[in-house]
Design a protein around this motif. Structure first.
Motif, PDB file in Angstrom:
ATOM      1  N   ILE A   4      51.816 -56.958 -34.352  1.00 34.29           N
ATOM      2  CA  ILE A   4      50.792 -56.205 -35.083  1.00 34.29           C
ATOM      3  C   ILE A   4      49.655 -55.793 -34.146  1.00 34.29           C
ATOM      4  O   ILE A   4      49.343 -54.603 -34.049  1.00 34.29           O
ATOM      5  N   PRO A   5      49.017 -56.713 -33.424  1.00 33.11           N
ATOM      6  CA  PRO A   5      47.971 -56.244 -32.496  1.00 33.11           C
ATOM      7  C   PRO A   5      48.540 -55.376 -31.371  1.00 33.11           C
ATOM      8  O   PRO A   5      47.880 -54.431 -30.928  1.00 33.11           O
ATOM      9  N   PHE A   6      49.759 -55.658 -30.917  1.00 36.75           N
ATOM     10  CA  PHE A   6      50.377 -54.817 -29.888  1.00 36.75           C
ATOM     11  C   PHE A   6      50.535 -53.390 -30.399  1.00 36.75           C
ATOM     12  O   PHE A   6      50.208 -52.424 -29.709  1.00 36.75           O
ATOM     13  N   ASN A   7      51.020 -53.248 -31.620  1.00 35.99           N
ATOM     14  CA  ASN A   7      51.249 -51.922 -32.191  1.00 35.99           C
ATOM     15  C   ASN A   7      49.944 -51.163 -32.429  1.00 35.99           C
ATOM     16  O   ASN A   7      49.955 -49.939 -32.521  1.00 35.99           O
ATOM     17  N   ARG A   8      48.825 -51.868 -32.510  1.00 33.09           N
ATOM     18  CA  ARG A   8      47.532 -51.227 -32.758  1.00 33.09           C
ATOM     19  C   ARG A   8      46.852 -50.738 -31.488  1.00 33.09           C
ATOM     20  O   ARG A   8      45.830 -50.053 -31.559  1.00 33.09           O
ATOM     21  N   LEU A   9      47.356 -51.071 -30.335  1.00 37.68           N
ATOM     22  CA  LEU A   9      46.720 -50.659 -29.082  1.00 37.68           C
ATOM     23  C   LEU A   9      46.661 -49.133 -28.993  1.00 37.68           C
ATOM     24  O   LEU A   9      47.470 -48.424 -29.584  1.00 37.68           O
ATOM     25  N   GLU A  11      47.039 -46.812 -26.286  1.00 41.33           N
ATOM     26  CA  GLU A  11      48.053 -46.027 -25.584  1.00 41.33           C
ATOM     27  C   GLU A  11      49.072 -46.863 -24.825  1.00 41.33           C
ATOM     28  O   GLU A  11      50.211 -46.442 -24.665  1.00 41.33           O
ATOM     29  N   VAL A  12      48.659 -48.015 -24.353  1.00 38.53           N
ATOM     30  CA  VAL A  12      49.533 -48.783 -23.471  1.00 38.53           C
ATOM     31  C   VAL A  12      50.835 -49.175 -24.160  1.00 38.53           C
ATOM     32  O   VAL A  12      51.891 -49.231 -23.530  1.00 38.53           O
ATOM     33  N   ASN A  13      50.802 -49.395 -25.468  1.00 35.35           N
ATOM     34  CA  ASN A  13      52.032 -49.740 -26.168  1.00 35.35           C
ATOM     35  C   ASN A  13      53.034 -48.580 -26.091  1.00 35.35           C
ATOM     36  O   ASN A  13      54.216 -48.798 -25.854  1.00 35.35           O
ATOM     37  N   GLU A  14      52.541 -47.358 -26.278  1.00 37.00           N
ATOM     38  CA  GLU A  14      53.443 -46.203 -26.175  1.00 37.00           C
ATOM     39  C   GLU A  14      54.000 -46.076 -24.759  1.00 37.00           C
ATOM     40  O   GLU A  14      55.178 -45.779 -24.575  1.00 37.00           O
ATOM     41  N   GLN A  15      53.163 -46.304 -23.767  1.00 35.26           N
ATOM     42  CA  GLN A  15      53.608 -46.217 -22.381  1.00 35.26           C
ATOM     43  C   GLN A  15      54.668 -47.265 -22.072  1.00 35.26           C
ATOM     44  O   GLN A  15      55.620 -46.995 -21.335  1.00 35.26           O
ATOM     45  N   LEU A  16      54.507 -48.456 -22.626  1.00 34.29           N
ATOM     46  CA  LEU A  16      55.473 -49.520 -22.375  1.00 34.29           C
ATOM     47  C   LEU A  16      56.783 -49.330 -23.140  1.00 34.29           C
ATOM     48  O   LEU A  16      57.849 -49.703 -22.664  1.00 34.29           O
ATOM     49  N   VAL A  17      56.705 -48.750 -24.334  1.00 30.41           N
ATOM     50  CA  VAL A  17      57.890 -48.632 -25.190  1.00 30.41           C
ATOM     51  C   VAL A  17      58.653 -47.336 -24.951  1.00 30.41           C
ATOM     52  O   VAL A  17      59.882 -47.310 -25.051  1.00 30.41           O
ATOM     53  N   ARG A  18      57.943 -46.236 -24.614  1.00 28.37           N
ATOM     54  CA  ARG A  18      58.610 -44.940 -24.443  1.00 28.37           C
ATOM     55  C   ARG A  18      59.741 -45.050 -23.408  1.00 28.37           C
ATOM     56  O   ARG A  18      59.575 -45.565 -22.331  1.00 28.37           O
ATOM     57  N   ARG A  53      57.864 -37.366 -29.074  1.00 28.15           N
ATOM     58  CA  ARG A  53      56.732 -38.217 -28.692  1.00 28.15           C
ATOM     59  C   ARG A  53      55.809 -38.491 -29.881  1.00 28.15           C
ATOM     60  O   ARG A  53      55.201 -39.545 -29.967  1.00 28.15           O
ATOM     61  N   ASP A  54      55.702 -37.557 -30.820  1.00 31.95           N
ATOM     62  CA  ASP A  54      54.861 -37.788 -31.996  1.00 31.95           C
ATOM     63  C   ASP A  54      55.457 -38.835 -32.941  1.00 31.95           C
ATOM     64  O   ASP A  54      54.724 -39.477 -33.693  1.00 31.95           O
ATOM     65  N   ALA A  55      56.774 -38.999 -32.924  1.00 36.16           N
ATOM     66  CA  ALA A  55      57.401 -40.005 -33.790  1.00 36.16           C
ATOM     67  C   ALA A  55      56.973 -41.406 -33.358  1.00 36.16           C
ATOM     68  O   ALA A  55      56.604 -42.233 -34.193  1.00 36.16           O
ATOM     69  N   LEU A  56      57.017 -41.665 -32.077  1.00 35.70           N
ATOM     70  CA  LEU A  56      56.594 -42.975 -31.568  1.00 35.70           C
ATOM     71  C   LEU A  56      55.099 -43.166 -31.828  1.00 35.70           C
ATOM     72  O   LEU A  56      54.675 -44.222 -32.303  1.00 35.70           O
ATOM     73  N   ARG A  57      54.318 -42.143 -31.548  1.00 30.75           N
ATOM     74  CA  ARG A  57      52.874 -42.221 -31.792  1.00 30.75           C
ATOM     75  C   ARG A  57      52.604 -42.491 -33.272  1.00 30.75           C
ATOM     76  O   ARG A  57      51.753 -43.287 -33.628  1.00 30.75           O
ATOM     77  N   GLY A  58      53.340 -41.823 -34.143  1.00 32.48           N
ATOM     78  CA  GLY A  58      53.157 -42.027 -35.574  1.00 32.48           C
ATOM     79  C   GLY A  58      53.516 -43.430 -36.022  1.00 32.48           C
ATOM     80  O   GLY A  58      52.851 -44.009 -36.898  1.00 32.48           O
ATOM     81  N   SER A  59      54.566 -43.998 -35.427  1.00 28.59           N
ATOM     82  CA  SER A  59      54.952 -45.360 -35.823  1.00 28.59           C
ATOM     83  C   SER A  59      53.858 -46.357 -35.462  1.00 28.59           C
ATOM     84  O   SER A  59      53.573 -47.285 -36.222  1.00 28.59           O
TER      85      SER A  59
END
Length: 147
Positions: A4-9, A11-18, A53-59
């Motif tokens: 939950i806190p990871f998903n709220r970050l 930008e770094v979460n998107e960078q790590l998961v993309r 990229r918007d799908a990941l950002r939206g999640s």
């Protein structure tokens, strides 16, 4: 619940998961399920999250908006729901907690707890969920048809 806190970050979460959506979301889908989700469903969800990229950002956006959503829900709770509400939970996840939460804001809550089911109710127990939805909605369907 570390996700939950990871998903709220920001930008770094998107960078790590993309580019690694299969690792991150595959793990999420596997570890919160009591019954293994069908491979086609896991592939479908991961493909959807990785396809744009918007799908990941939206999640992640859903989690980032939690503070605003909680504040909005506090305001909404001042006017109780009077319509019938169906609350469905997996017994091996939150179970009756779904109904208990809805009872805080609704007067007519029907609860269904699906046994041997975890977090992903629709995917883990589709027939049981369909049966619960059908039983809940049938009276309204018949009423509409008789008009």
């Amino acid at each position: 619940l570390w996700h939950i806190p990871f998903n709220r970050l920001d930008e770094v979460n998107e960078q790590l998961v993309r580019g690694r959506e299969d690792i991150y979301f595959g793990w999420q889908l596997a570890t919160k399920a009591t019954n293994k989700l069908p491979d086609y469903a896991v592939k479908y969800y991961i493909h959807a999250l990785a396809s744009h990229r918007d799908a990941l950002r939206g999640s992640f956006g859903w989690y980032r908006a939690l503070d605003a959503t909680l504040a909005q829900n506090q305001k909404r709770a001042s006017q109780r729901l009077t319509l019938p509400v169906l609350a469905i939970g997996g017994a091996k996840s939150v179970g009756e907690g779904v109904a208990n939460t809805m009872k805080l804001v609704a007067d007519n809550v029907q609860s269904v707890v699906i046994p041997d089911c975890g977090h992903w109710v629709a995917e883990e127990a589709p027939q049981e969920m369909l049966a619960a939805l059908s039983a809940f909605l049938t009276p309204y369907r018949h009423a509409a048809e008789s008009r």
